[in-house]
Design a protein around this motif. Sequence first.
Motif, mmCIF file in Angstrom:
data_model
loop_
_atom_site.group_PDB
_atom_site.id
_atom_site.type_symbol
_atom_site.label_atom_id
_atom_site.label_comp_id
_atom_site.label_asym_id
_atom_site.label_seq_id
_atom_site.Cartn_x
_atom_site.Cartn_y
_atom_site.Cartn_z
ATOM 1 N N VAL A 1 -0.607 -11.422 -6.813
ATOM 2 C CA VAL A 1 -0.836 -11.274 -8.251
ATOM 3 C C VAL A 1 -0.981 -9.800 -8.633
ATOM 4 O O VAL A 1 -0.385 -9.337 -9.622
ATOM 5 C CB VAL A 1 -2.087 -12.067 -8.679
ATOM 6 N N PHE A 2 -1.765 -9.053 -7.860
ATOM 7 C CA PHE A 2 -2.003 -7.646 -8.206
ATOM 8 C C PHE A 2 -0.773 -6.768 -7.933
ATOM 9 O O PHE A 2 -0.553 -5.776 -8.628
ATOM 10 C CB PHE A 2 -3.229 -7.121 -7.458
ATOM 11 N N GLU A 3 0.023 -7.138 -6.925
ATOM 12 C CA GLU A 3 1.285 -6.420 -6.705
ATOM 13 C C GLU A 3 2.215 -6.628 -7.897
ATOM 14 O O GLU A 3 2.846 -5.682 -8.398
ATOM 15 C CB GLU A 3 1.961 -6.935 -5.437
ATOM 16 N N ARG B 1 9.315 0.043 -10.258
ATOM 17 C CA ARG B 1 8.633 -1.249 -10.443
ATOM 18 C C ARG B 1 9.197 -2.335 -9.527
ATOM 19 O O ARG B 1 8.476 -3.253 -9.106
ATOM 20 C CB ARG B 1 8.758 -1.693 -11.906
ATOM 21 N N VAL B 2 10.475 -2.232 -9.196
ATOM 22 C CA VAL B 2 11.131 -3.235 -8.345
ATOM 23 C C VAL B 2 10.469 -3.305 -6.977
ATOM 24 O O VAL B 2 10.387 -4.376 -6.367
ATOM 25 C CB VAL B 2 12.635 -2.899 -8.204
ATOM 26 N N LEU B 3 9.988 -2.178 -6.485
ATOM 27 C CA LEU B 3 9.341 -2.147 -5.172
ATOM 28 C C LEU B 3 8.108 -3.045 -5.157
ATOM 29 O O LEU B 3 7.882 -3.802 -4.202
ATOM 30 C CB LEU B 3 8.970 -0.705 -4.819
ATOM 31 N N PHE C 1 0.827 -1.203 0.000
ATOM 32 C CA PHE C 1 0.000 0.000 0.000
ATOM 33 C C PHE C 1 0.865 1.259 0.000
ATOM 34 O O PHE C 1 0.617 2.206 -0.746
ATOM 35 C CB PHE C 1 -0.932 0.000 1.213
ATOM 36 N N PHE C 2 1.903 1.268 0.835
ATOM 37 C CA PHE C 2 2.739 2.463 0.951
ATOM 38 C C PHE C 2 3.755 2.585 -0.179
ATOM 39 O O PHE C 2 4.445 3.605 -0.286
ATOM 40 C CB PHE C 2 3.437 2.491 2.308
ATOM 41 N N ALA C 3 3.855 1.559 -1.005
ATOM 42 C CA ALA C 3 4.748 1.651 -2.157
ATOM 43 C C ALA C 3 4.355 2.821 -3.059
ATOM 44 O O ALA C 3 5.215 3.484 -3.642
ATOM 45 C CB ALA C 3 4.717 0.339 -2.944
ATOM 46 N N SER D 1 5.567 -8.407 -3.997
ATOM 47 C CA SER D 1 4.825 -9.578 -4.462
ATOM 48 C C SER D 1 5.486 -10.866 -3.973
ATOM 49 O O SER D 1 4.805 -11.794 -3.522
ATOM 50 C CB SER D 1 4.757 -9.568 -5.991
ATOM 51 N N GLY D 2 6.823 -10.918 -4.051
ATOM 52 C CA GLY D 2 7.530 -12.112 -3.587
ATOM 53 C C GLY D 2 7.370 -12.344 -2.097
ATOM 54 O O GLY D 2 7.166 -13.483 -1.651
ATOM 55 N N ILE D 3 7.452 -11.273 -1.310
ATOM 56 C CA ILE D 3 7.291 -11.403 0.144
ATOM 57 C C ILE D 3 5.871 -11.851 0.493
ATOM 58 O O ILE D 3 5.660 -12.671 1.390
ATOM 59 C CB ILE D 3 7.623 -10.067 0.833
#
Length: 479
Positions: free
Chosen positions: A112-114, A189-191, A51-53, A196-198
């Motif tokens: 998925v959405f991240e 985009r990396v954020l 969310f804070f990304a 997503s991986g976490i």
Amino acid sequence: MAPRFLRELIPRPEKRAPLSAVLVATKDLTWVQWAQFGSGWLAWTCDALDFFAVSLTISNLSAQFGKSTGAITTAITLTLLFRPVGAIIFGILSDRFGRKWPLVFNLLLCCVFELGTGFTNTFQQFLAVRSLFGIAMGGIWGLSSSSALENLPVELRGIASGILQEGYAVGYLLSAVINLTLVAKHTWRVLFWTGSGITFFAAVIRALLPESAFFLRAKEQEKARGTNTSQKTKIFLQETKVMLKRHWLLCIYAVLLMSGFSFMAHGSQDLYPTYLEVTKGFSTHDATIATIIGNCGAVAGGVIAGWASQYIGRRLTIVIFVLLIGAFIPLWVLPSSFSSLSAGAFCIQIGVQGAWGVIPIQLAEMSPPAFRATFPGVAYQLGNMISAASSQIEATGGDNMKTTIMKNGVLTVVPDYATVQAIFIGVVAAFVVVITIVGPENHGSHFENHKAAFEEGGGRDDAVADNTSFREVDEKSSA
């Protein structure tokens, strides 16, 4: 004589757990209780990280899509607006079918959405994916909170509430650190890809753990009675109607309470990095460091307040920490140096997240006992929906209220986010104090002994489960 809500502001002595009882309860926790609490905390941390990304990369997103700060904050608003949908869907699934698999599925959707956010190429795509993420995000808090707290002894629920809620601040911290390191070297985009991986990891962890002991006990008893799935669903719908008829006024109060809390949180955090960069002239690096310092205060405040609420009561603890916000607003907005503003951020977040640290247990104890995922989750997310425009309100206020700063040796006119945020948070804090004092409190509730929502009588507050103990079922699941 004083009104009842004032007379009961501090819980009776018999409801306060002595320190010795807390130590014994901690020592007696099983590995399953530790793990289920940890998985709930991790789920909420992942939710906050993504969310804070958006808040931390507003400048990058503005450059990527060629949009203003106000336009980019539309994504934050849409995410908040769609969260109640997820809270309703996943809350009902959790209260009907159990805590485990609804949360696993919910986390996978977030994953998925991240991931998808990081692949968007147009502003319209970005807004669409963030709206869908809002639905997925909406279910996380209610499911993680109910699963974590109902598996712990009453003596530990205050401090556990503070630790659980500060998964939100830790998510912010993780997002800020990733923004400071990976994003600075690569791309915004990396954020989202890292988040997503976490989140996928959190889903795997929850899938490996057993179902909540509360639901294992209820399912065992329903199986012994010969109740099938369709009958359980019919009972669940009937008990939901009973609960709503009995507690409609409580539902309204909970939404008002969470609206105030959400305005307070989002008003102090969502536009904060932008405020430091634009109004105070900080670099993105320094703004991120100040954000990290502020969230260290948030973690400390949440844990301290959660622990204190076990002794002086949930509402009184909230009021004390909200009053701290008012005391530290000048330090938060008046200085110009990095050290002073960072100290202000630390202190203001002690107050904001200290008050928030009590919310998981306050809502859990206040809720109709059989609906501890749906009721708190929907109230929480409806409050978020009402406060969805917080960042846009502040951005618009900044567009209409200006100040001047020295930038590259030139006196420059910039939005006065400092004054806007000070006024905004001051008004909201006053509202939160009043709405908290006049509200109910059910300190020390043994809600784990209540019937589940799919059991006959689950919609009533006095429907205690049969004799199979919570501890017995928990020991079976640990075996």
